[in-house]
Motif scaffolding. Sequence first.
Motif, PDB file in Angstrom:
ATOM      1  N   LEU A  11       0.815  -1.222   0.000  1.00 51.61           N
ATOM      2  CA  LEU A  11       0.000   0.000   0.000  1.00 51.61           C
ATOM      3  C   LEU A  11       0.849   1.273   0.000  1.00 51.61           C
ATOM      4  O   LEU A  11       0.318   2.373   0.158  1.00 51.61           O
ATOM      5  CB  LEU A  11      -0.958   0.004   1.196  1.00 51.61           C
ATOM      6  N   GLU A  12       2.153   1.103  -0.179  1.00 49.25           N
ATOM      7  CA  GLU A  12       3.077   2.238  -0.287  1.00 49.25           C
ATOM      8  C   GLU A  12       2.999   3.158   0.930  1.00 49.25           C
ATOM      9  O   GLU A  12       2.860   4.374   0.820  1.00 49.25           O
ATOM     10  CB  GLU A  12       2.819   3.005  -1.585  1.00 49.25           C
ATOM     11  N   ILE A  13       3.106   2.536   2.105  1.00 45.17           N
ATOM     12  CA  ILE A  13       3.036   3.260   3.377  1.00 45.17           C
ATOM     13  C   ILE A  13       4.339   3.035   4.133  1.00 45.17           C
ATOM     14  O   ILE A  13       4.835   1.909   4.209  1.00 45.17           O
ATOM     15  CB  ILE A  13       1.851   2.761   4.229  1.00 45.17           C
ATOM     16  N   ASP A  14       4.859   4.093   4.714  1.00 41.77           N
ATOM     17  CA  ASP A  14       6.054   3.994   5.548  1.00 41.77           C
ATOM     18  C   ASP A  14       5.665   3.256   6.827  1.00 41.77           C
ATOM     19  O   ASP A  14       4.824   3.734   7.591  1.00 41.77           O
ATOM     20  CB  ASP A  14       6.572   5.395   5.867  1.00 41.77           C
ATOM     21  N   ASP A  15       6.266   2.099   7.062  1.00 44.29           N
ATOM     22  CA  ASP A  15       5.875   1.303   8.225  1.00 44.29           C
ATOM     23  C   ASP A  15       6.332   1.899   9.552  1.00 44.29           C
ATOM     24  O   ASP A  15       5.956   1.422  10.610  1.00 44.29           O
ATOM     25  CB  ASP A  15       6.335  -0.150   8.095  1.00 44.29           C
ATOM     26  N   SER A  16       7.103   2.969   9.499  1.00 44.39           N
ATOM     27  CA  SER A  16       7.496   3.632  10.745  1.00 44.39           C
ATOM     28  C   SER A  16       6.595   4.833  11.053  1.00 44.39           C
ATOM     29  O   SER A  16       6.808   5.533  12.039  1.00 44.39           O
ATOM     30  CB  SER A  16       8.958   4.084  10.671  1.00 44.39           C
ATOM     31  N   ALA A  17       5.584   5.042  10.228  1.00 42.20           N
ATOM     32  CA  ALA A  17       4.661   6.166  10.435  1.00 42.20           C
ATOM     33  C   ALA A  17       3.824   5.944  11.692  1.00 42.20           C
ATOM     34  O   ALA A  17       3.587   4.810  12.109  1.00 42.20           O
ATOM     35  CB  ALA A  17       3.746   6.319   9.227  1.00 42.20           C
ATOM     36  N   ASP A  18       3.372   7.054  12.271  1.00 42.42           N
ATOM     37  CA  ASP A  18       2.531   6.941  13.465  1.00 42.42           C
ATOM     38  C   ASP A  18       1.146   6.415  13.086  1.00 42.42           C
ATOM     39  O   ASP A  18       0.775   6.371  11.918  1.00 42.42           O
ATOM     40  CB  ASP A  18       2.424   8.291  14.186  1.00 42.42           C
ATOM     41  N   GLU A  19       0.405   6.012  14.095  1.00 43.95           N
ATOM     42  CA  GLU A  19      -0.903   5.367  13.916  1.00 43.95           C
ATOM     43  C   GLU A  19      -1.870   6.199  13.070  1.00 43.95           C
ATOM     44  O   GLU A  19      -2.513   5.686  12.160  1.00 43.95           O
ATOM     45  CB  GLU A  19      -1.514   5.108  15.301  1.00 43.95           C
ATOM     46  N   ALA A  20      -1.968   7.476  13.355  1.00 41.85           N
ATOM     47  CA  ALA A  20      -2.901   8.335  12.617  1.00 41.85           C
ATOM     48  C   ALA A  20      -2.516   8.433  11.141  1.00 41.85           C
ATOM     49  O   ALA A  20      -3.380   8.391  10.258  1.00 41.85           O
ATOM     50  CB  ALA A  20      -2.946   9.723  13.248  1.00 41.85           C
ATOM     51  N   LYS A  23      -3.410   5.139   9.377  1.00 39.76           N
ATOM     52  CA  LYS A  23      -4.853   5.034   9.119  1.00 39.76           C
ATOM     53  C   LYS A  23      -5.263   5.880   7.918  1.00 39.76           C
ATOM     54  O   LYS A  23      -6.039   5.445   7.075  1.00 39.76           O
ATOM     55  CB  LYS A  23      -5.650   5.450  10.353  1.00 39.76           C
ATOM     56  N   GLN A  24      -4.755   7.089   7.854  1.00 33.42           N
ATOM     57  CA  GLN A  24      -5.092   7.985   6.750  1.00 33.42           C
ATOM     58  C   GLN A  24      -4.517   7.460   5.432  1.00 33.42           C
ATOM     59  O   GLN A  24      -5.199   7.436   4.409  1.00 33.42           O
ATOM     60  CB  GLN A  24      -4.562   9.384   7.034  1.00 33.42           C
ATOM     61  N   ALA A  25      -3.273   7.028   5.469  1.00 34.96           N
ATOM     62  CA  ALA A  25      -2.608   6.557   4.254  1.00 34.96           C
ATOM     63  C   ALA A  25      -3.230   5.265   3.729  1.00 34.96           C
ATOM     64  O   ALA A  25      -3.304   5.067   2.514  1.00 34.96           O
ATOM     65  CB  ALA A  25      -1.118   6.358   4.519  1.00 34.96           C
ATOM     66  N   VAL A  26      -3.668   4.399   4.627  1.00 36.50           N
ATOM     67  CA  VAL A  26      -4.285   3.141   4.195  1.00 36.50           C
ATOM     68  C   VAL A  26      -5.479   3.442   3.297  1.00 36.50           C
ATOM     69  O   VAL A  26      -5.602   2.896   2.198  1.00 36.50           O
ATOM     70  CB  VAL A  26      -4.706   2.274   5.406  1.00 36.50           C
ATOM     71  N   LYS A  27      -6.338   4.324   3.742  1.00 36.42           N
ATOM     72  CA  LYS A  27      -7.535   4.649   2.959  1.00 36.42           C
ATOM     73  C   LYS A  27      -7.179   5.346   1.651  1.00 36.42           C
ATOM     74  O   LYS A  27      -7.676   4.985   0.585  1.00 36.42           O
ATOM     75  CB  LYS A  27      -8.481   5.521   3.778  1.00 36.42           C
ATOM     76  N   ALA A  28      -6.329   6.344   1.741  1.00 34.80           N
ATOM     77  CA  ALA A  28      -5.985   7.123   0.549  1.00 34.80           C
ATOM     78  C   ALA A  28      -5.234   6.275  -0.478  1.00 34.80           C
ATOM     79  O   ALA A  28      -5.582   6.274  -1.668  1.00 34.80           O
ATOM     80  CB  ALA A  28      -5.148   8.334   0.949  1.00 34.80           C
ATOM     81  N   ASN A  29      -4.226   5.566  -0.017  1.00 34.60           N
ATOM     82  CA  ASN A  29      -3.412   4.780  -0.942  1.00 34.60           C
ATOM     83  C   ASN A  29      -4.188   3.608  -1.517  1.00 34.60           C
ATOM     84  O   ASN A  29      -4.021   3.266  -2.687  1.00 34.60           O
ATOM     85  CB  ASN A  29      -2.136   4.295  -0.260  1.00 34.60           C
ATOM     86  N   TYR A  30      -5.029   2.996  -0.699  1.00 28.91           N
ATOM     87  CA  TYR A  30      -5.840   1.887  -1.203  1.00 28.91           C
ATOM     88  C   TYR A  30      -6.715   2.365  -2.361  1.00 28.91           C
ATOM     89  O   TYR A  30      -6.783   1.709  -3.400  1.00 28.91           O
ATOM     90  CB  TYR A  30      -6.715   1.285  -0.103  1.00 28.91           C
ATOM     91  N   GLY A  31      -7.366   3.494  -2.180  1.00 28.89           N
ATOM     92  CA  GLY A  31      -8.239   4.009  -3.232  1.00 28.89           C
ATOM     93  C   GLY A  31      -7.500   4.227  -4.540  1.00 28.89           C
ATOM     94  O   GLY A  31      -7.954   3.807  -5.608  1.00 28.89           O
ATOM     95  N   CYS A  32      -6.348   4.851  -4.456  1.00 27.64           N
ATOM     96  CA  CYS A  32      -5.552   5.115  -5.665  1.00 27.64           C
ATOM     97  C   CYS A  32      -5.059   3.822  -6.305  1.00 27.64           C
ATOM     98  O   CYS A  32      -5.170   3.638  -7.520  1.00 27.64           O
ATOM     99  CB  CYS A  32      -4.359   6.000  -5.323  1.00 27.64           C
ATOM    100  N   LEU A  33      -4.508   2.939  -5.481  1.00 27.64           N
ATOM    101  CA  LEU A  33      -3.950   1.694  -6.018  1.00 27.64           C
ATOM    102  C   LEU A  33      -5.036   0.770  -6.559  1.00 27.64           C
ATOM    103  O   LEU A  33      -4.841   0.112  -7.583  1.00 27.64           O
ATOM    104  CB  LEU A  33      -3.135   0.980  -4.938  1.00 27.64           C
ATOM    105  N   ALA A  34      -6.169   0.720  -5.883  1.00 31.76           N
ATOM    106  CA  ALA A  34      -7.263  -0.139  -6.347  1.00 31.76           C
ATOM    107  C   ALA A  34      -7.768   0.332  -7.708  1.00 31.76           C
ATOM    108  O   ALA A  34      -8.024  -0.486  -8.597  1.00 31.76           O
ATOM    109  CB  ALA A  34      -8.394  -0.155  -5.323  1.00 31.76           C
ATOM    110  N   ARG A  35      -7.892   1.634  -7.866  1.00 31.10           N
ATOM    111  CA  ARG A  35      -8.325   2.160  -9.171  1.00 31.10           C
ATOM    112  C   ARG A  35      -7.285   1.864 -10.251  1.00 31.10           C
ATOM    113  O   ARG A  35      -7.621   1.455 -11.355  1.00 31.10           O
ATOM    114  CB  ARG A  35      -8.579   3.665  -9.082  1.00 31.10           C
ATOM    115  N   GLU A  36      -6.026   2.072  -9.918  1.00 29.34           N
ATOM    116  CA  GLU A  36      -4.948   1.874 -10.894  1.00 29.34           C
ATOM    117  C   GLU A  36      -4.813   0.415 -11.326  1.00 29.34           C
ATOM    118  O   GLU A  36      -4.543   0.123 -12.488  1.00 29.34           O
ATOM    119  CB  GLU A  36      -3.626   2.345 -10.286  1.00 29.34           C
TER     120      GLU A  36
END
Length: 90
Positions: A11-20, A23-36
Amino acid sequence: MDEDTDYYRILEIDDSADEATVKQAVKANYGCLAREHHLDKNPGDRNATARFQKIQYAFDILSNDEKRKEYNEGRVGRRREAAARDAAAL
């Protein structure tokens, strides 16, 4: 998925990112990647189904607090085991 699959990388998320941020990146990146990578956008691509399924599964794990916690704990354990094996090999 096998236990070495890195859902953060999928999902192209930095695994050292904080919880918030996660959570935000999961939703945003999923949407972009799922469409692509959606099957309708990739007709004739034999690997499209597998890529899309990995994206969906990564979203399922990382978007659920309990599943993400369990996944993260497993990752830490696997990293410790790998480090111990590497140290023993020296």
